[in-house]
Design a protein around this motif. Structure first.
Motif, PDB file in Angstrom:
ATOM      1  N   UNK A   1     -34.089   3.240  56.497  1.00 55.42           N
ATOM      2  CA  UNK A   1     -34.838   4.493  56.524  1.00 55.42           C
ATOM      3  C   UNK A   1     -34.048   5.621  55.865  1.00 55.42           C
ATOM      4  N   UNK A   2     -32.754   5.667  56.132  1.00 52.48           N
ATOM      5  CA  UNK A   2     -31.917   6.700  55.513  1.00 52.48           C
ATOM      6  C   UNK A   2     -31.943   6.563  53.996  1.00 52.48           C
ATOM      7  N   UNK A   3     -31.748   5.339  53.507  1.00 49.09           N
ATOM      8  CA  UNK A   3     -31.782   5.113  52.069  1.00 49.09           C
ATOM      9  C   UNK A   3     -33.128   5.462  51.465  1.00 49.09           C
ATOM     10  N   UNK A   4     -34.202   5.112  52.165  1.00 48.56           N
ATOM     11  CA  UNK A   4     -35.553   5.403  51.672  1.00 48.56           C
ATOM     12  C   UNK A   4     -35.745   6.891  51.433  1.00 48.56           C
ATOM     13  N   UNK A   5     -35.400   7.719  52.443  1.00 47.15           N
ATOM     14  CA  UNK A   5     -35.675   9.153  52.329  1.00 47.15           C
ATOM     15  C   UNK A   5     -34.646   9.869  51.452  1.00 47.15           C
ATOM     16  N   UNK A   6     -33.410   9.429  51.495  1.00 48.33           N
ATOM     17  CA  UNK A   6     -32.395  10.047  50.624  1.00 48.33           C
ATOM     18  C   UNK A   6     -32.774   9.855  49.161  1.00 48.33           C
ATOM     19  N   UNK A   7     -33.077   8.608  48.786  1.00 51.90           N
ATOM     20  CA  UNK A   7     -33.368   8.331  47.385  1.00 51.90           C
ATOM     21  C   UNK A   7     -34.753   8.815  46.982  1.00 51.90           C
ATOM     22  N   UNK A   8     -35.704   8.769  47.895  1.00 50.51           N
ATOM     23  CA  UNK A   8     -37.028   9.312  47.580  1.00 50.51           C
ATOM     24  C   UNK A   8     -36.922  10.795  47.260  1.00 50.51           C
ATOM     25  N   UNK A   9     -36.056  11.507  48.008  1.00 49.67           N
ATOM     26  CA  UNK A   9     -35.829  12.923  47.723  1.00 49.67           C
ATOM     27  C   UNK A   9     -35.090  13.143  46.420  1.00 49.67           C
ATOM     28  N   UNK A  10     -34.017  12.391  46.199  1.00 49.33           N
ATOM     29  CA  UNK A  10     -33.225  12.564  44.979  1.00 49.33           C
ATOM     30  C   UNK A  10     -34.044  12.275  43.719  1.00 49.33           C
ATOM     31  N   UNK A  11     -34.880  11.253  43.770  1.00 49.15           N
ATOM     32  CA  UNK A  11     -35.693  10.915  42.593  1.00 49.15           C
ATOM     33  C   UNK A  11     -36.692  12.016  42.251  1.00 49.15           C
ATOM     34  N   UNK A  12     -37.055  12.827  43.232  1.00 44.56           N
ATOM     35  CA  UNK A  12     -38.025  13.901  42.986  1.00 44.56           C
ATOM     36  C   UNK A  12     -37.406  15.100  42.284  1.00 44.56           C
ATOM     37  N   UNK A  13     -36.119  15.087  42.075  1.00 52.58           N
ATOM     38  CA  UNK A  13     -35.465  16.215  41.409  1.00 52.58           C
ATOM     39  C   UNK A  13     -35.624  16.099  39.900  1.00 52.58           C
ATOM     40  N   UNK A  14     -36.853  16.298  39.438  1.00 53.23           N
ATOM     41  CA  UNK A  14     -37.142  16.247  38.002  1.00 53.23           C
ATOM     42  C   UNK A  14     -38.309  17.169  37.685  1.00 53.23           C
ATOM     43  N   UNK A  15     -38.406  17.562  36.440  1.00 50.24           N
ATOM     44  CA  UNK A  15     -39.401  18.540  36.021  1.00 50.24           C
ATOM     45  C   UNK A  15     -40.830  18.098  36.243  1.00 50.24           C
ATOM     46  N   UNK A  16     -41.107  16.808  36.068  1.00 48.45           N
ATOM     47  CA  UNK A  16     -42.476  16.314  36.234  1.00 48.45           C
ATOM     48  C   UNK A  16     -42.940  16.484  37.671  1.00 48.45           C
ATOM     49  N   UNK A  17     -42.065  16.133  38.630  1.00 48.17           N
ATOM     50  CA  UNK A  17     -42.441  16.292  40.035  1.00 48.17           C
ATOM     51  C   UNK A  17     -42.691  17.760  40.362  1.00 48.17           C
ATOM     52  N   UNK A  18     -41.776  18.645  39.936  1.00 44.92           N
ATOM     53  CA  UNK A  18     -41.927  20.063  40.248  1.00 44.92           C
ATOM     54  C   UNK A  18     -43.238  20.605  39.675  1.00 44.92           C
ATOM     55  N   UNK A  19     -43.551  20.175  38.458  1.00 43.60           N
ATOM     56  CA  UNK A  19     -44.780  20.660  37.813  1.00 43.60           C
ATOM     57  C   UNK A  19     -46.019  20.241  38.589  1.00 43.60           C
ATOM     58  N   UNK A  20     -46.121  18.959  38.933  1.00 38.63           N
ATOM     59  CA  UNK A  20     -47.317  18.473  39.612  1.00 38.63           C
ATOM     60  C   UNK A  20     -47.390  18.946  41.054  1.00 38.63           C
ATOM     61  N   UNK A  21     -46.246  19.047  41.723  1.00 41.29           N
ATOM     62  CA  UNK A  21     -46.256  19.544  43.105  1.00 41.29           C
ATOM     63  C   UNK A  21     -46.712  20.998  43.142  1.00 41.29           C
ATOM     64  N   UNK A  22     -46.188  21.788  42.201  1.00 45.13           N
ATOM     65  CA  UNK A  22     -46.558  23.206  42.157  1.00 45.13           C
ATOM     66  C   UNK A  22     -48.043  23.366  41.834  1.00 45.13           C
ATOM     67  N   UNK A  23     -48.565  22.550  40.925  1.00 45.53           N
ATOM     68  CA  UNK A  23     -49.992  22.597  40.611  1.00 45.53           C
ATOM     69  C   UNK A  23     -50.825  22.258  41.848  1.00 45.53           C
ATOM     70  N   UNK A  24     -50.341  21.268  42.629  1.00 46.07           N
ATOM     71  CA  UNK A  24     -51.047  20.898  43.852  1.00 46.07           C
ATOM     72  C   UNK A  24     -51.080  22.040  44.859  1.00 46.07           C
ATOM     73  N   UNK A  25     -49.949  22.734  45.000  1.00 51.35           N
ATOM     74  CA  UNK A  25     -49.908  23.867  45.931  1.00 51.35           C
ATOM     75  C   UNK A  25     -50.829  24.990  45.460  1.00 51.35           C
ATOM     76  N   UNK A  26     -50.897  25.198  44.147  1.00 52.39           N
ATOM     77  CA  UNK A  26     -51.777  26.245  43.605  1.00 52.39           C
ATOM     78  C   UNK A  26     -53.240  25.974  43.948  1.00 52.39           C
ATOM     79  N   UNK A  27     -53.607  24.688  43.986  1.00 50.65           N
ATOM     80  CA  UNK A  27     -54.994  24.330  44.293  1.00 50.65           C
ATOM     81  C   UNK A  27     -55.284  24.415  45.785  1.00 50.65           C
TER      82      UNK A  27
END
Length: 351
Positions: free
Chosen positions: A122-148
């Motif tokens: 579980x620790x590995x799952x959430x640590x790496x799931x979080x680290x992999x999200x540190x990229x421009x594509x994730x930030x762009x789509x997440x922010x668009x989702x929040x805007x909607x």
């Protein structure tokens, strides 16, 4: 009912529900081809598929009924075999449950070691799931989702939350590794998973991932009580199996950063990192050479004809295609068995 029996029941239920929601993926004869890891254009007879599924079910029942039996090992090995025959079956809501079942079998004589293995996973799952999200594509789509979804919240706060999401998820995983922070990590993960389920319910999609989201939280609460262990004890831990699991969960996913480990196996979930694919055709005439089921999903854009691989997979097996280049190349080769060599090309995009 004992805690051990309840855990086994929950694990099997969590696997069976997505299995039923995407049952065609377990059959070879379907509109979306199997994508074997080592073989070309492998397709079993319908009765062989049913025989393998029957053995799979017997293994599950064996695992449920006999606490110290080898049903869990058999279940794990058959899943690996079926995934080698078709990589589309390598989905988080399948393989994470199967890995936990394997841990249960491996530590059937030492329940505390099973707890350690589970919390490392579980620790590995959430640590790496979080680290992999540190990229421009994730930030762009997440922010668009929040805007909607929450346009009434000031832009500044939406931006801050978008940047914090990867760090928060990774920190929840780190919290599971220490006695003093584990409780808070579990409660925060429960809140996170609740938000995920509410979002998916609101969108009306992703029901296959519901059981995994729920079982993770349920088992975290069930196994937390009386659990006294932290990551620093790993140095002096006598169990080689625990050290191997720590390597698998905490270190092996780093290979994904340099392209030597699959995205999903490295816990890259909803990260925006994997590339998705359209297969474009050289000519509209190629459509008539394809099987009827494939012709129906050919699309046109600005005079160019293509098949969206994820749409193709969703229509016929109710799952996204396994997001690796080798799979897309295999599907391209499969299509060209009908249209001829060099009649298609791949176009990648981010989702």
């Amino acid at each position: 009912m004992t805690k051990r029996l309840l855990i086994r029941i929950l694990l099997i239920i969590s696997f069976v529900i997505p299995l039923m929601l995407s049952f065609p993926v377990w059959l070879s004869s379907r509109g979306f081809p199997t994508t074997p890891l080592f073989f070309k254009h492998l397709e079993f007879h319908y009765y062989i598929d049913l025989a393998l599924l029957l053995i799979f079910c017997i293994s599950a029942i064996w695992f449920l009924l006999k606490d110290m039996g080898s049903g869990g090992l058999c279940f794990f090995l058959i899943y690996v075999l079926l995934s080698v025959f078709d990589q589309t079956r390598i989905q988080p809501f399948y393989f994470e449950i199967v890995v936990i079942i394997f841990f249960y079998y491996a530590f059937r004589n030492n329940f505390n070691h099973f707890k350690i293995a589970f919390f490392l996973l579980m620790a590995g799952t959430y640590i790496w799931s979080g680290l992999h999200k540190m990229n421009g594509t994730f930030y762009e789509f997440w922010f668009e989702g929040l805007n909607k979804r929450i346009p009434f919240v000031p832009v500044f706060f939406r931006q801050v939350f978008t940047w914090l999401v990867p760090f928060l998820e990774a920190s929840f995983g780190v919290a599971l590794l220490f006695n003093k922070t584990r409780k808070w990590g579990i409660y925060l993960l429960a809140i996170m998973h609740t938000m995920v389920l509410i979002t998916l319910t609101y969108a009306g999609v992703g029901f296959t991932v519901f059981p995994l989201n729920m079982i993770n939280v349920i088992l975290l609460f069930m196994l937390y009580r009386g659990f006294d262990w932290n990551i620093f004890k790993l140095k002096t831990h006598k169990s080689l199996k625990i050290r191997i699991i720590a390597f698998y969960a905490l270190l092996l996913p780093a290979l994904n950063l340099v392209g030597y480990y699959d995205h999903l196996l490295a816990f890259s979930y909803f990260s925006g990192k994997p590339s998705y694919c359209n297969i474009f055709f050289s000519s509209k005439d190629d459509r008539d050479k394809l099987p009827e089921k494939m012709q129906s999903i050919m699309r046109e854009h600005e005079g160019k004809y293509y098949i969206n691989v994820n749409e193709w997979s969703l229509i016929y097996v109710n799952l996204l295609c396994y997001p690796q280049d080798r799979v897309y190349l295999y599907l391209q080769d499969y299509i060209e068995t009908f249209t001829g060599e060099h009649t298609t090309h791949l176009q990648y995009y981010k989702k």
